[in-house]
Motif scaffolding. Structure first.
Motif, PDB file in Angstrom:
ATOM      1  N   SER A  31       0.823  -1.214   0.000  1.00 49.60           N
ATOM      2  CA  SER A  31       0.000   0.000   0.000  1.00 49.60           C
ATOM      3  C   SER A  31       0.850   1.254   0.000  1.00 49.60           C
ATOM      4  CB  SER A  31      -0.939  -0.001   1.205  1.00 49.60           C
ATOM      5  OG  SER A  31      -0.213   0.111   2.414  1.00 49.60           O
ATOM      6  N   LEU A  32       2.004   1.202   0.645  1.00 48.94           N
ATOM      7  CA  LEU A  32       2.866   2.376   0.709  1.00 48.94           C
ATOM      8  C   LEU A  32       3.610   2.595  -0.611  1.00 48.94           C
ATOM      9  CD1 LEU A  32       3.536   4.464   2.898  1.00 48.94           C
ATOM     10  CD2 LEU A  32       5.567   3.116   3.448  1.00 48.94           C
ATOM     11  N   ALA A  33       4.025   1.502  -1.245  1.00 46.20           N
ATOM     12  CA  ALA A  33       4.804   1.626  -2.480  1.00 46.20           C
ATOM     13  C   ALA A  33       3.932   1.835  -3.713  1.00 46.20           C
ATOM     14  CB  ALA A  33       5.662   0.375  -2.669  1.00 46.20           C
ATOM     15  N   VAL A 156       3.736  -1.318  11.949  1.00 46.80           N
ATOM     16  CA  VAL A 156       5.122  -1.781  11.830  1.00 46.80           C
ATOM     17  C   VAL A 156       5.527  -1.847  10.363  1.00 46.80           C
ATOM     18  CG1 VAL A 156       6.710  -3.677  12.347  1.00 46.80           C
ATOM     19  CG2 VAL A 156       4.885  -3.107  13.963  1.00 46.80           C
ATOM     20  N   GLY A 157       4.610  -2.381   9.533  1.00 45.14           N
ATOM     21  CA  GLY A 157       4.914  -2.489   8.115  1.00 45.14           C
ATOM     22  C   GLY A 157       5.122  -1.145   7.448  1.00 45.14           C
ATOM     23  N   LEU A 158       4.354  -0.143   7.869  1.00 43.95           N
ATOM     24  CA  LEU A 158       4.504   1.188   7.281  1.00 43.95           C
ATOM     25  C   LEU A 158       5.835   1.813   7.672  1.00 43.95           C
ATOM     26  CD1 LEU A 158       0.876   2.500   7.843  1.00 43.95           C
ATOM     27  CD2 LEU A 158       1.933   1.944   5.645  1.00 43.95           C
ATOM     28  N   GLY A 159       6.236   1.598   8.933  1.00 41.33           N
ATOM     29  CA  GLY A 159       7.545   2.091   9.357  1.00 41.33           C
ATOM     30  C   GLY A 159       8.658   1.431   8.566  1.00 41.33           C
ATOM     31  N   LEU A 160       8.544   0.101   8.402  1.00 39.85           N
ATOM     32  CA  LEU A 160       9.529  -0.624   7.603  1.00 39.85           C
ATOM     33  C   LEU A 160       9.483  -0.165   6.153  1.00 39.85           C
ATOM     34  CD1 LEU A 160      11.561  -2.938   7.226  1.00 39.85           C
ATOM     35  CD2 LEU A 160       9.619  -4.495   6.963  1.00 39.85           C
ATOM     36  N   GLY A 161       8.262   0.017   5.630  1.00 44.31           N
ATOM     37  CA  GLY A 161       8.128   0.456   4.246  1.00 44.31           C
ATOM     38  C   GLY A 161       8.721   1.833   4.016  1.00 44.31           C
TER      39      GLY A 161
END
Length: 396
Positions: A31-33, A156-161
C-alpha cells in the motif's frame, strides 16, 4: 476440539492469526509503495494514475457474493491457503517484471484487480472461520486481536516500508513483501481440519439465491442495515482519502516522509481504537463503541479540509481511533446475529455492496473536484450515516 473451553483462545485461532500477521505486514509495504510505482509507470495526470489503481482494486469486489458462497462451501484451509498462495505468486511476478523494466501500467492495474479478488475470498473465509474457532464469550477479544493484526500491525509495516522506500525503488519494496505474504498459505496448512460450513458446490447459477439470502439477512435486522449504511459511506471515504493523501501531502510541501507519517498515525490510531473496543463484552457496550467510532471517523475528515500536513496528521488520529472502534464493534455484532452456515454468503453480500462504495470513492478521487470539497461532502454524508446508526441502536 478447536474451540476454547476457558478464557484462553485456542491454538487454531493463533495459527490463523499468525498467517494474517504476515499478510498484513506485506500488504502495508504494498500500500505504501503502490502510489509511487503508479506515478512512475503512468503517463496520465497524477490524480488519475493513483485513483485508477484503487478503482481496479474495487471492481472485483462485486464478485464478493459468489466468493462468500465459495467460502461457505470450501474448507477454511483450502479457501485461505489457495487464495493467499496465489496472491504471493502474483506480487512476485509483478515485482520481477517491474525490476526488469517490463511492467506496463496496465500490469499494475491487473495486480490490483487480482489482489482484490483473492483478498475478498480470504476475508470472507476468515470472517466465517473465527466464530467457529472461539466461543461467543471470547469473540470480541478474538475480533479485536484479528482487527489489530489486520489494521494495527501495518503500523510496523509502514515504518519498515518508509525505510525501504528511502533506500530502494517501489518495485524492490514489492519484492520485499513477497516473503511476508507467503506466511499466510504456510499458516493455512496448519489450520484445524474443519469441514465446509455448508455442503454442495458454489455456482454462478446459485449466485442470485445466495445474494438474495445474504441481502435478506442484512436488511432484515435494524442494526445490520444501519451498520451497512455507515460502512458503505466509509468505503467511499477510504478510497478518496487513500488516493488523495499522497498528493495532498506532497502538495503541502512534504515529501514521501510526510505521507509515511500520515499512514503510521492512521495505523497506530486504529490499533488504539481496536484495543479500546476489545473491552466490549455485552451488546450495549458494542453498540456504544459502534456509535462513538462512527462519530470519530466523521470528525476525522474535517481537518483534511486544510492543506497543511499537520491538519491531515490530526485527522488521521481521530479517523483511525474511530475506524478501530466501529470495525470491531460491528464485526462482532454481525457475527453474533448471523447463523454459522450463512456467514460467508452474508459477508460476501456485504462486501459486494461495499464494492459500490469503493468504486464511487475511486471515481470521485479521479475527478476534478478539489480535495477540500470531497472531504466536506464525505464528512456530511458520514455524519448522516452515523446519526442513522445511533438511532438504530437507540431503537434496538
Amino acid at each position: 476440539m478447536t474451540r476454547a473451553s476457558s478464557n484462553h483462545l485456542p491454538r487454531g485461532f493463533w495459527t490463523y492469526l499468525a498467517g494474517m500477521a504476515g499478510m498484513s505486514l506485506g500488504d502495508a509495504l504494498l500500500s505504501l509503495a503502490m502510489p509511487f510505482l503508479a506515478l512512475r509507470l503512468s503517463t496520465v495526470p497524477d490524480e488519475r494514475a493513483v485513483a485508477l489503481v484503487f478503482l481496479a482494486g474495487s471492481l472485483p469486489r462485486f464478485a464478493a457474493p459468489l466468493l462468500g458462497s465459495v467460502a461457505d462451501r470450501l474448507t477454511p484451509r483450502a479457501a485461505i491457503g489457495v487464495a493467499s498462495g496465489l496472491r504471493a505468486a502474483a506480487v512476485l511476478s509483478v515485482a520481477g517484471l517491474a525490476l526488469a523494466g517490463m511492467l506496463p501500467y496496465w500490469g499494475l492495474l491487473a495486480l490490483a484487480a487480482a489482489n482484490a479478488l483473492l483478498n475478498t475470498l480470504i476475508f470472507a473465509a476468515g470472517s466465517a472461520l473465527v466464530p467457529r474457532l472461539v466461543p461467543d464469550e471470547l469473540l470480541a477479544r478474538a475480533n479485536a486481536l484479528n482487527s489489530g493484526v489486520m489494521m494495527g500491525l501495518p503500523l510496523v509495516g509502514l515504518g519498515l516500508g518508509g525505510v525501504l522506500l528511502g533506500l530502494l525503488t517501489p518495485a524492490s519494496v514489492y519484492l520485499c513483501a513477497v516473503p511476508l505474504l507467503a506466511l499466510a498459505p504456510l499458516a493455512a496448512f496448519f489450520l484445524p481440519k474443519l469441514a465446509a460450513a455448508e455442503a454442495g458446490k458454489a455456482s454462478v447459477l446459485g449466485l442470485w439465491h445466495d445474494l438474495r439470502h445474504g441481502l435478506r439477512t442484512i436488511f432484515g435486522q435494524t442494526f445490520l442495515t444501519a451498520s451497512f449504511g455507515f460502512s458503505f459511506g466509509l468505503n467511499i471515504g477510504l478510497n478518496v482519502m487513500n488516493a488523495r493523501a499522497p498528493l495532498a501531502l506532497r502538495g503541502a510541501g512534504g515529501d514521501i516522509h510526510a505521507y509515511v507519517v500520515f499512514e503510521v498515525l492512521v495505523a497506530g490510531s486504529i490499533l488504539a481504537g481496536i484495543t479500546w473496543a476489545s473491552r466490549g463484552r455485552s451488546v450495549p457496550q458494542l453498540h456504544r463503541f459502534a456509535v462513538l467510532g462512527a462519530a470519530l471517523v466523521t470528525l476525522g475528515l474535517l481537518p483534511m479540509l486544510s492543506a497543511a500536513a499537520e491538519a491531515w496528521w490530526a485527522g488521521a488520529v481521530c479517523f483511525g481511533v474511530g475506524l478501530g472502534l466501529v470495525s470491531v464493534a460491528t464485526t462482532t455484532r454481525s457475527q453474533q446475529l448471523v447463523p454459522t452456515a450463512e456467514r460467508g454468503r452474508t459477508m460476501g453480500a456485504l462486501i459486494g455492496l461495499n464494492a459500490l462504495g469503493l468504486t464511487l470513492g475511486a471515481a470521485l478521487a479521479a475527478s476534478a473536484l478539489s480535495t477540500p470539497t470531497l472531504m466536506l461532502g464525505l464528512a456530511l454524508g458520514l455524519g448522516a450515516a452515523a446519526w442513522t446508526l445511533a438511532r438504530a441502536v437507540q431503537a434496538g
